[in-house]
Design an enzyme around this catalytic site. Structure first.
Site, short mmCIF file in Angstrom:
data_model
loop_
_atom_site.label_atom_id
_atom_site.label_comp_id
_atom_site.label_asym_id
_atom_site.label_seq_id
_atom_site.Cartn_x
_atom_site.Cartn_y
_atom_site.Cartn_z
N SER A 9 71.06 31.07 28.34
CA SER A 9 71.36 32.27 27.56
C SER A 9 71.82 31.84 26.17
O SER A 9 72.69 30.98 26.04
CB SER A 9 72.45 33.08 28.24
OG SER A 9 72.93 34.09 27.37
N HIS A 34 66.73 33.06 28.07
CA HIS A 34 67.34 34.31 28.50
C HIS A 34 67.94 34.99 27.27
O HIS A 34 68.87 34.48 26.65
CB HIS A 34 68.43 34.00 29.53
CG HIS A 34 69.11 35.20 30.10
ND1 HIS A 34 68.65 35.86 31.22
CD2 HIS A 34 70.24 35.84 29.72
CE1 HIS A 34 69.48 36.86 31.50
NE2 HIS A 34 70.45 36.89 30.59
N ASP A 36 69.79 38.16 25.75
CA ASP A 36 70.65 39.30 26.10
C ASP A 36 70.55 40.39 25.04
O ASP A 36 71.01 40.21 23.91
CB ASP A 36 72.09 38.83 26.23
CG ASP A 36 72.32 37.97 27.46
OD1 ASP A 36 72.01 38.45 28.57
OD2 ASP A 36 72.79 36.83 27.32
N MET A 38 71.81 43.95 23.97
CA MET A 38 72.91 44.88 24.21
C MET A 38 72.89 45.98 23.16
O MET A 38 72.68 45.70 21.98
CB MET A 38 74.25 44.15 24.16
CG MET A 38 74.37 42.96 25.09
SD MET A 38 75.99 42.17 24.95
CE MET A 38 75.72 40.69 25.92
N HIS A 68 67.06 40.44 28.96
CA HIS A 68 68.04 41.06 29.85
C HIS A 68 68.56 42.30 29.15
O HIS A 68 69.38 42.22 28.24
CB HIS A 68 69.16 40.05 30.14
CG HIS A 68 70.24 40.61 31.01
ND1 HIS A 68 71.43 39.95 31.21
CD2 HIS A 68 70.34 41.76 31.74
CE1 HIS A 68 72.21 40.66 32.01
NE2 HIS A 68 71.57 41.77 32.33
N MET A 70 70.63 45.09 28.63
CA MET A 70 71.90 45.77 28.88
C MET A 70 71.96 47.00 27.97
O MET A 70 72.70 47.05 26.98
CB MET A 70 73.07 44.80 28.65
CG MET A 70 73.19 43.78 29.76
SD MET A 70 74.43 42.51 29.44
CE MET A 70 73.41 41.28 28.62
N MET A 139 74.88 39.71 38.53
CA MET A 139 75.87 39.42 37.49
C MET A 139 77.12 38.83 38.13
O MET A 139 77.71 39.42 39.04
CB MET A 139 76.22 40.68 36.71
CG MET A 139 75.06 41.30 35.93
SD MET A 139 74.33 40.15 34.74
CE MET A 139 75.73 39.85 33.65
N ASP A 173 74.04 35.21 36.79
CA ASP A 173 74.24 35.24 35.34
C ASP A 173 75.71 35.50 35.03
O ASP A 173 76.24 36.56 35.35
CB ASP A 173 73.38 36.35 34.73
CG ASP A 173 73.54 36.46 33.22
OD1 ASP A 173 74.23 35.63 32.62
OD2 ASP A 173 72.96 37.40 32.65
#
Length: 217
Positions: A9, A34, A36, A38, A68, A70, A139, A173
């Protein structure tokens, strides 16, 4: 069991040098990057979106990308992420009331569909979703911030899910490091998202090699 995969990540990496970081990680033996994403709504933090990922794809054309997501509206970003070059689109089960439909749309866009599950969500919400999942991401921290401590009690979810889905990629994760990766693998995880414990190391090749050794010890 499915093969071990290391997915660094980059959330705690040098964001001004994502191209360099990404290239170094892939050269060092990472299996995925990875990413992220958000939105400041589903989680209280914001990172980057499709434009940044698209720029990164132009610079690192062959690396497998996992987004990912979110985000509060995962359906909204499917086409943008596909056009940005994402390979695996992982959304949170908590962000949708129609996971089957959402997974179908992701697959129709040409991406694999992953489902993430937050710490407060019971594992059995996924037990009837095998046909619409290509991977599961458990998670082991509260989603939204990097650098949190590993929640070892989440590995019970991994054990249950591995019994239910013996051939699926099941990931962990959050807070994963050389000290606990072995616990993750023995619980049934084969897809390891590792952030601070990896990207903060001076030599990514050594760090990834040490993770693999610890996973198999």
């Amino acid at each position: 069991m499915t093969p071990l995969k290391i997915a660094p990540s980059v959330i705690n990496a040098d964001m001004a040098n994502l191209e360099t970081v990404g290239e170094r990680l892939m050269t060092a033996g990472a299996d995925f990057l990875h990413l992220d994403v958000m939105d400041g709504h589903f989680v209280p933090n914001m990172t980057f979106g499709a434009p940044v990922i698209k720029c990164l794809r132009h610079k690192i054309p062959s690396a497998p990308f996992e987004a990912h997501m979110m985000v509060s509206e995962p359906k909204k970003w499917i086409n943008d992420m596909k056009n940005a070059g994402v390979n695996l689109y992982t959304f949170h089960i908590e962000a949708t009331s129609e996971p089957n439909k959402l997974s179908r749309l992701i697959r129709e866009a040409g991406m694999r569909a992953g489902i993430a599950i937050s710490p407060d969500t019971p594992w059995n919400v996924l037990e009837d979703l095998l046909d619409c999942m290509d991977s599961i991401l458990v998670m082991t921290v509260v989603p939204g911030f990097g650098g949190q401590s590993f929640m070892g009690n989440m590995l019970d979810k991994v054990k249950h899910l591995r019994e239910l889905f013996p051939d699926l990629d099941i990931g962990v994760d959050g807070g994963v490091s050389q000290a606990n990766i072995n616990q993750c693998v023995h619980s049934g995880a084969n897809y390891i998202v590792c952030g601070s414990a990896l990207v903060k190391q001076p030599d990514y090749s050594i760090a990834i090699s040490n993770l693999r050794k610890s996973a198999n010890s």
